[in-house]
Design a protein around this motif. Structure first.
Motif, PDB file in Angstrom:
ATOM      1  N   GLU A   1       1.241  -0.690  -0.129  1.00 30.09           N
ATOM      2  CA  GLU A   1       0.027  -0.237  -0.030  1.00 30.09           C
ATOM      3  C   GLU A   1       0.917   1.083   0.140  1.00 30.09           C
ATOM      4  OE1 GLU A   1      -3.356   1.820  -0.041  1.00 30.09           O
ATOM      5  OE2 GLU A   1      -3.518   0.119  -0.123  1.00 30.09           O
ATOM      6  N   ALA A   2       1.665   1.455   1.027  1.00 30.58           N
ATOM      7  CA  ALA A   2       2.632   2.852   1.285  1.00 30.58           C
ATOM      8  C   ALA A   2       3.716   2.657  -0.612  1.00 30.58           C
ATOM      9  CB  ALA A   2       3.487   2.400   2.150  1.00 30.58           C
ATOM     10  N   VAL A   3       3.886   1.829  -0.175  1.00 29.77           N
ATOM     11  CA  VAL A   3       4.951   1.797  -1.564  1.00 29.77           C
ATOM     12  C   VAL A   3       4.289   2.225  -3.362  1.00 29.77           C
ATOM     13  CG1 VAL A   3       5.916   0.497  -3.666  1.00 29.77           C
ATOM     14  CG2 VAL A   3       7.092  -0.675  -1.160  1.00 29.77           C
ATOM     15  N   LEU A   4       2.686   1.440  -3.747  1.00 26.56           N
ATOM     16  CA  LEU A   4       2.149   2.600  -4.504  1.00 26.56           C
ATOM     17  C   LEU A   4       1.208   3.349  -4.336  1.00 26.56           C
ATOM     18  CD1 LEU A   4       0.171  -1.357  -4.682  1.00 26.56           C
ATOM     19  CD2 LEU A   4       2.204   0.132  -6.730  1.00 26.56           C
ATOM     20  N   ALA A   5       1.143   3.752  -2.999  1.00 29.61           N
ATOM     21  CA  ALA A   5       1.062   5.253  -2.916  1.00 29.61           C
ATOM     22  C   ALA A   5       2.105   6.405  -3.004  1.00 29.61           C
ATOM     23  CB  ALA A   5       0.803   5.500  -1.267  1.00 29.61           C
ATOM     24  N   ALA A   6       3.543   6.441  -2.884  1.00 34.81           N
ATOM     25  CA  ALA A   6       4.704   7.248  -2.533  1.00 34.81           C
ATOM     26  C   ALA A   6       4.816   7.216  -4.728  1.00 34.81           C
ATOM     27  CB  ALA A   6       5.727   6.329  -2.172  1.00 34.81           C
ATOM     28  N   ALA A   7       4.381   5.639  -5.518  1.00 39.52           N
ATOM     29  CA  ALA A   7       4.390   6.097  -6.933  1.00 39.52           C
ATOM     30  C   ALA A   7       3.699   6.692  -7.796  1.00 39.52           C
ATOM     31  CB  ALA A   7       4.588   4.740  -7.021  1.00 39.52           C
ATOM     32  N   SER A   8       2.503   6.619  -6.549  1.00 43.88           N
ATOM     33  CA  SER A   8       1.206   7.520  -7.108  1.00 43.88           C
ATOM     34  C   SER A   8       1.189   9.053  -6.875  1.00 43.88           C
ATOM     35  CB  SER A   8       0.174   7.223  -6.749  1.00 43.88           C
ATOM     36  OG  SER A   8       0.006   7.733  -5.007  1.00 43.88           O
ATOM     37  N   VAL A   9       2.809   9.397  -6.448  1.00 39.32           N
ATOM     38  CA  VAL A   9       3.151  10.566  -6.561  1.00 39.32           C
ATOM     39  C   VAL A   9       3.733  11.067  -6.854  1.00 39.32           C
ATOM     40  CG1 VAL A   9       1.171  11.725  -4.325  1.00 39.32           C
ATOM     41  CG2 VAL A   9       2.934  10.660  -4.084  1.00 39.32           C
ATOM     42  N   GLY A  10       4.181  10.210  -7.720  1.00 34.73           N
ATOM     43  CA  GLY A  10       6.180  10.010  -8.771  1.00 34.73           C
ATOM     44  C   GLY A  10       7.110  10.240  -8.107  1.00 34.73           C
ATOM     45  N   TRP A  11       7.197   9.623  -6.375  1.00 34.93           N
ATOM     46  CA  TRP A  11       8.518   9.075  -5.955  1.00 34.93           C
ATOM     47  C   TRP A  11       8.867   7.624  -6.683  1.00 34.93           C
ATOM     48  CZ3 TRP A  11      10.512  10.360  -0.878  1.00 34.93           C
ATOM     49  CH2 TRP A  11       9.941  11.734  -0.320  1.00 34.93           C
ATOM     50  N   LYS A  12      10.178   7.206  -6.966  1.00 41.51           N
ATOM     51  CA  LYS A  12      10.823   5.984  -6.461  1.00 41.51           C
ATOM     52  C   LYS A  12      10.112   4.476  -5.728  1.00 41.51           C
ATOM     53  CE  LYS A  12      14.846   3.490  -7.590  1.00 41.51           C
ATOM     54  NZ  LYS A  12      15.942   3.410  -7.518  1.00 41.51           N
TER      55      LYS A  12
ATOM     56  N   SER B   1      -1.579   2.250 -12.754  1.00 41.30           N
ATOM     57  CA  SER B   1      -0.947   2.444 -13.749  1.00 41.30           C
ATOM     58  C   SER B   1      -0.077   2.492 -14.262  1.00 41.30           C
ATOM     59  CB  SER B   1      -1.400   3.775 -13.679  1.00 41.30           C
ATOM     60  OG  SER B   1      -1.005   4.624 -13.183  1.00 41.30           O
ATOM     61  N   PRO B   2       0.196   1.942 -15.340  1.00 38.39           N
ATOM     62  CA  PRO B   2       1.502   1.410 -16.100  1.00 38.39           C
ATOM     63  C   PRO B   2       3.186   3.214 -15.795  1.00 38.39           C
ATOM     64  CG  PRO B   2       0.572   1.831 -17.739  1.00 38.39           C
ATOM     65  CD  PRO B   2      -0.480   2.007 -17.047  1.00 38.39           C
ATOM     66  N   ALA B   3       2.465   4.133 -15.402  1.00 44.38           N
ATOM     67  CA  ALA B   3       3.474   5.083 -14.736  1.00 44.38           C
ATOM     68  C   ALA B   3       3.271   4.469 -12.964  1.00 44.38           C
ATOM     69  CB  ALA B   3       2.517   6.590 -14.589  1.00 44.38           C
ATOM     70  N   ILE B   4       2.243   4.134 -12.890  1.00 44.04           N
ATOM     71  CA  ILE B   4       2.688   3.499 -10.945  1.00 44.04           C
ATOM     72  C   ILE B   4       3.589   2.147 -10.760  1.00 44.04           C
ATOM     73  CG2 ILE B   4       1.807   2.546  -9.011  1.00 44.04           C
ATOM     74  CD1 ILE B   4      -0.988   4.383  -9.106  1.00 44.04           C
ATOM     75  N   ARG B   5       3.337   1.295 -11.883  1.00 39.77           N
ATOM     76  CA  ARG B   5       4.396   0.216 -11.900  1.00 39.77           C
ATOM     77  C   ARG B   5       5.595   0.205 -12.445  1.00 39.77           C
ATOM     78  NH1 ARG B   5      -0.442  -1.701 -14.537  1.00 39.77           N
ATOM     79  NH2 ARG B   5       0.661  -1.418 -17.029  1.00 39.77           N
ATOM     80  N   GLN B   6       6.016   1.901 -13.426  1.00 36.86           N
ATOM     81  CA  GLN B   6       6.933   1.939 -14.018  1.00 36.86           C
ATOM     82  C   GLN B   6       8.037   2.697 -12.987  1.00 36.86           C
ATOM     83  OE1 GLN B   6       7.074   5.498 -17.086  1.00 36.86           O
ATOM     84  NE2 GLN B   6       9.461   4.567 -16.884  1.00 36.86           N
ATOM     85  N   ARG B   7       7.056   3.333 -11.416  1.00 36.42           N
ATOM     86  CA  ARG B   7       7.814   3.615 -10.757  1.00 36.42           C
ATOM     87  C   ARG B   7       7.983   3.576  -9.613  1.00 36.42           C
ATOM     88  NH1 ARG B   7       4.917   8.126 -12.403  1.00 36.42           N
ATOM     89  NH2 ARG B   7       3.383   8.292 -11.112  1.00 36.42           N
ATOM     90  N   SER B   8       7.365   1.900  -9.260  1.00 42.08           N
ATOM     91  CA  SER B   8       7.656   0.784  -8.139  1.00 42.08           C
ATOM     92  C   SER B   8       7.746  -0.399  -8.673  1.00 42.08           C
ATOM     93  CB  SER B   8       6.075   0.728  -7.977  1.00 42.08           C
ATOM     94  OG  SER B   8       4.965   0.207  -8.866  1.00 42.08           O
TER      95      SER B   8
END
Length: 153
Positions: free
Chosen positions: A21-32, A55-62
């Motif tokens: 949960e925390a990892v996906l939330a961080a990725a959703s606001v632009g964090w690696k 989303s693809p963007a979240i998958r890319q950042r997480s």
């Protein structure tokens, strides 16, 4: 109000990332965002959430790693989160204080971290396990600390 976008991508580690949960939330606001989990079932749940429902963007950042959090190098961390159990708090405090740079945010859910700053010294702690930090957030069961200086080995 729109959040301020930093000039560089910030890096978030969740040590013991559970269901992710925390990892996906961080990725959703632009964090690696990187989750380290040693429980294969929780690792699988987090990985499936990432692959199937993000989303693809979240998958890319997480990303999620099935492994030992003690072996993860944290030198590039801008934030580290731990949902630890009380017996490991001293060891994780030492790891974070030795590996992370000043300004890194250290987030602890449920347990207080022994800190030392200009105003406070927490007692009943082995001195080598006290981090040099300021508490910047303390509500309900979440605490966020900002590291002041790196501990010498």
């Amino acid at each position: 109000q729109r959040p301020i976008v930093p000039e560089k991508t910030l890096t978030f580690y969740d040590l013991g990332s559970g269901d992710g949960e925390a990892v996906l939330a961080a990725a959703s606001v632009g964090w690696k965002a990187v989750g380290i989990e040693m429980n294969p079932t929780l690792f699988l749940i987090a990985s499936m959430r990432r692959l199937l429902f993000s989303s693809p963007a979240i998958r890319q950042r997480s990303s999620f790693v099935l492994g030992n959090m003690w072996k993860q190098d944290l030198k590039d961390a801008d934030a580290v989160m731990i949902f630890g159990v009380k017996p490991i708090i001293p060891q994780i405090s030492r790891k974070v204080s030795m590996e992370c740079k000043p300004g890194t945010f250290f987030m602890s859910y449920r347990f207080r971290i022994p800190i030392h700053n200009d105003d406070t010294v927490m007692t009943n702690c082995d001195k080598q396990h006290i981090i040099h930090a300021d508490m910047v957030y303390d509500k309900e069961e979440m605490r966020i600390y900002s590291l002041i200086k790196k501990q010498e080995s």
